[in-house]
Design a protein around this motif. Structure first.
Motif, mmCIF file in Angstrom:
data_model
loop_
_atom_site.group_PDB
_atom_site.id
_atom_site.type_symbol
_atom_site.label_atom_id
_atom_site.label_comp_id
_atom_site.label_asym_id
_atom_site.label_seq_id
_atom_site.Cartn_x
_atom_site.Cartn_y
_atom_site.Cartn_z
ATOM 1 N N LYS A 1 0.782 -1.169 -0.005
ATOM 2 C CA LYS A 1 -0.205 0.012 0.013
ATOM 3 C C LYS A 1 0.868 1.293 -0.019
ATOM 4 C CE LYS A 1 -4.058 -1.926 2.477
ATOM 5 N NZ LYS A 1 -4.874 -1.861 3.685
ATOM 6 N N THR B 1 -13.118 -1.232 -9.533
ATOM 7 C CA THR B 1 -12.938 -0.955 -8.101
ATOM 8 C C THR B 1 -12.643 -2.150 -7.097
ATOM 9 O OG1 THR B 1 -15.377 -0.553 -7.933
ATOM 10 C CG2 THR B 1 -13.958 1.339 -8.409
ATOM 11 N N LEU B 2 -13.376 -3.203 -7.757
ATOM 12 C CA LEU B 2 -13.088 -4.485 -7.022
ATOM 13 C C LEU B 2 -12.216 -5.536 -7.847
ATOM 14 C CD1 LEU B 2 -16.783 -4.447 -5.734
ATOM 15 C CD2 LEU B 2 -14.777 -3.920 -4.483
ATOM 16 N N ASP C 1 -5.071 -5.796 -7.595
ATOM 17 C CA ASP C 1 -4.340 -5.014 -6.707
ATOM 18 C C ASP C 1 -5.275 -4.020 -5.972
ATOM 19 O OD1 ASP C 1 -1.861 -6.093 -7.208
ATOM 20 O OD2 ASP C 1 -1.663 -4.920 -8.846
ATOM 21 N N ASP C 2 -6.632 -4.384 -5.707
ATOM 22 C CA ASP C 2 -7.426 -3.436 -5.347
ATOM 23 C C ASP C 2 -7.192 -2.696 -3.991
ATOM 24 O OD1 ASP C 2 -10.685 -3.554 -3.667
ATOM 25 O OD2 ASP C 2 -10.175 -2.403 -5.264
ATOM 26 N N LYS C 3 -6.743 -3.581 -2.828
ATOM 27 C CA LYS C 3 -6.411 -2.684 -1.618
ATOM 28 C C LYS C 3 -5.278 -1.955 -1.637
ATOM 29 C CE LYS C 3 -8.133 -6.789 1.246
ATOM 30 N NZ LYS C 3 -7.665 -7.875 1.988
ATOM 31 N N ASN C 4 -4.352 -2.303 -2.586
ATOM 32 C CA ASN C 4 -3.062 -1.287 -2.731
ATOM 33 C C ASN C 4 -3.368 -0.076 -3.477
ATOM 34 O OD1 ASN C 4 -1.497 -3.210 -1.223
ATOM 35 N ND2 ASN C 4 -1.098 -4.419 -3.052
ATOM 36 N N LYS C 5 -4.044 -0.292 -4.543
ATOM 37 C CA LYS C 5 -4.269 0.611 -5.345
ATOM 38 C C LYS C 5 -5.402 1.733 -4.841
ATOM 39 C CE LYS C 5 -7.936 -0.142 -8.311
ATOM 40 N NZ LYS C 5 -8.671 -0.743 -9.029
ATOM 41 N N ARG C 6 -6.152 1.133 -3.824
ATOM 42 C CA ARG C 6 -7.155 2.283 -3.393
ATOM 43 C C ARG C 6 -6.603 2.950 -2.165
ATOM 44 N NH1 ARG C 6 -12.915 -1.084 -2.335
ATOM 45 N NH2 ARG C 6 -13.325 0.920 -1.728
ATOM 46 N N ALA C 7 -5.409 2.745 -1.925
ATOM 47 C CA ALA C 7 -4.798 3.642 -0.814
ATOM 48 C C ALA C 7 -4.146 4.755 -1.413
ATOM 49 C CB ALA C 7 -3.682 2.758 -0.150
ATOM 50 N N LYS D 1 -9.507 6.553 -3.654
ATOM 51 C CA LYS D 1 -9.024 7.375 -2.605
ATOM 52 C C LYS D 1 -8.264 8.539 -3.321
ATOM 53 C CE LYS D 1 -10.288 4.599 0.808
ATOM 54 N NZ LYS D 1 -11.364 5.221 1.635
#
Length: 413
Positions: A67, A116-117, A120-126, A149
């Motif tokens: 992230k 959006t889902l 790399d969703d968690k990393n990208k969305r940070a 984000k």
């Protein structure tokens, strides 16, 4: 002599064609897409292509293994300066019907898919900020779609074009600063980025300016794009043209159109949350009646505000085509009453698949299609349709003659 002249002309034509072909080949092979290179740093892997001369690089894929809140793109890949970012058109293959963002997510806005889902969703969305090197001069369609984000965006100064869906569904994005060299922007570049309240554009930009938070041409004569979060839109009195889909994705609830406006382009006013619209009574080109805006000169329906169940199209309307802007929400509960004054409808003309349609004319309107022989596609085949009882046979023949429906379930009133 004539034979020599003919030979000379033939040779000259062949030479010009060869030069043109050579130039086109050179343009087409600027990037060596047969060999990918990579660069890894700080938990980020960049996949890129280089130009044939090895002087420029193009990042087409980014993979994150951690992230991070700030994505700072490198200035070079393999000592080749970075000039291009995103999954480019030539990588899709022929007839593609979707996009990919730079993280490898599939983007299909027409199916509500904005990546959006996915990968790399968690990393990208940070990621809250993207920092571009000044060498970047090209961003591809849908490159940063779905970065939920991302809060702040400053487009690189060398960018001349902001393409389709480039920053769509960036739901935390509030501030956008355009580049000084920007010359064009897609109406859906920031689709569903609904926190964008205003735009910023440097005075040195020779193409655009920002007036009252709205993007216009430098002269102010054309309204280009309205930021999504702006609730009350007052079009500047200098505006003469409202560009195609200028309100695309707008969350506005009201709009004021001045007397200066002389041209409203295709679906320029379309927005789902508008409940109030005001058109200057001094406007010489357009008039408003029954919550409908039409062009005085030829009776072209321009816009419809959906406020009540029953929508009465004014008797001044003669033409309904696919340029109509629908303001508000339209559904099967709504009734659209088409007066006998309407003489022509054009393919995908209005409320396609929505609403119940009432034709009041004893004689059906003429149908036009952009494709010869496909006039049946302009029929309201996905709507419930009512026609005058005495005209039922006429309307059924109208449909049959265009290879349309037999309309056994055609209703009458």
């Amino acid at each position: 002599m004539k034979k020599r002249l003919l030979c000379f002309i033939t040779l000259l034509t062949a030479t010009i064609s060869a030069v043109t072909l050579t130039n086109n080949v050179k343009a087409a092979t600027k990037w060596n897409t047969s060999k990918s290179v990579t660069k890894e740093e700080n938990g980020i892997k960049y996949s890129a292509y280089l130009t044939e001369d090895g002087k420029e690089s193009w990042i087409y894929r980014i993979k994150l293994s951690r992230k991070l809140t700030k994505l700072k793109l490198p200035e070079e890949i393999n000592q080749a300066k970075l000039t291009r970012v995103g999954y480019g058109e030539e990588l899709y293959g022929e007839g593609h019907d979707s996009y990919e963002n730079v993280f490898g997510d599939t983007i299909e806005p027409w199916h509500g898919c904005y990546g959006t889902l996915s990968n790399d969703d968690k990393n990208k969305r940070a990621i809250q900020q993207i920092v571009f090197p000044n060498t970047v001069n090209q961003i591809e369609a849908a490159t940063f779609t779905g970065m939920t984000k991302l809060k702040k965006l400053e487009i690189p100064k060398q960018i001349t074009k902001v393409p389709a869906y480039a920053f769509a569904k960036c739901t935390s994005l509030t501030k956008i600063t355009f580049a000084k060299n920007m010359k064009s922007i897609s109406s859906n570049a920031f689709l569903h980025s609904n926190k964008v309240k205003t735009f910023y554009c440097p005075k040195s930009n020779q193409t655009f300016a920002v007036r009252k938070g709205i993007l216009t041409t430098k002269s102010g004569k054309t309204l280009v794009l309205v930021p999504n979060r702006m609730k009350k839109i007052t079009i500047p009195s200098c505006v003469k043209i409202i560009r195609k889909k200028a309100l695309n994705g707008s969350q506005a609830t009201s709009i004021i159109i001045p007397k200066s406006v002389k041209k409203i382009e295709k679906k320029a006013l379309e927005a789902k949350k508008i409940t109030k619209i005001s058109l200057s009574s001094k406007n010489k080109v357009y008039k408003m009646k029954h919550n409908c805006i039409y062009r005085k000169s030829d009776g072209l329906l321009v816009a419809v505000l959906v406020k009540t169940k029953k929508i009465n199209i004014p008797s001044k309307i003669k033409v309904i085509d696919d340029t109509v802007s629908v303001m508000g929400k339209i559904g099967t509960r709504n009734e659209v009453h088409i007066p006998k004054s309407v003489k022509k409808v054009v393919e995908y003309w209005m409320f396609y698949g929505d609403a119940t349609i009432y034709f009041h004319g004893m004689k059906p309107p003429v149908i036009e299609s952009q494709y010869d022989g496909n006039e049946f596609t302009a029929l309201p085949i996905y709507n419930s349709v009512y026609v005058p009882k005495k005209a039922k046979k006429t309307y059924i023949k109208w449909a049959k003659d265009r290879d349309g429906l037999e309309w056994h379930d055609l209703h009458t009133f």
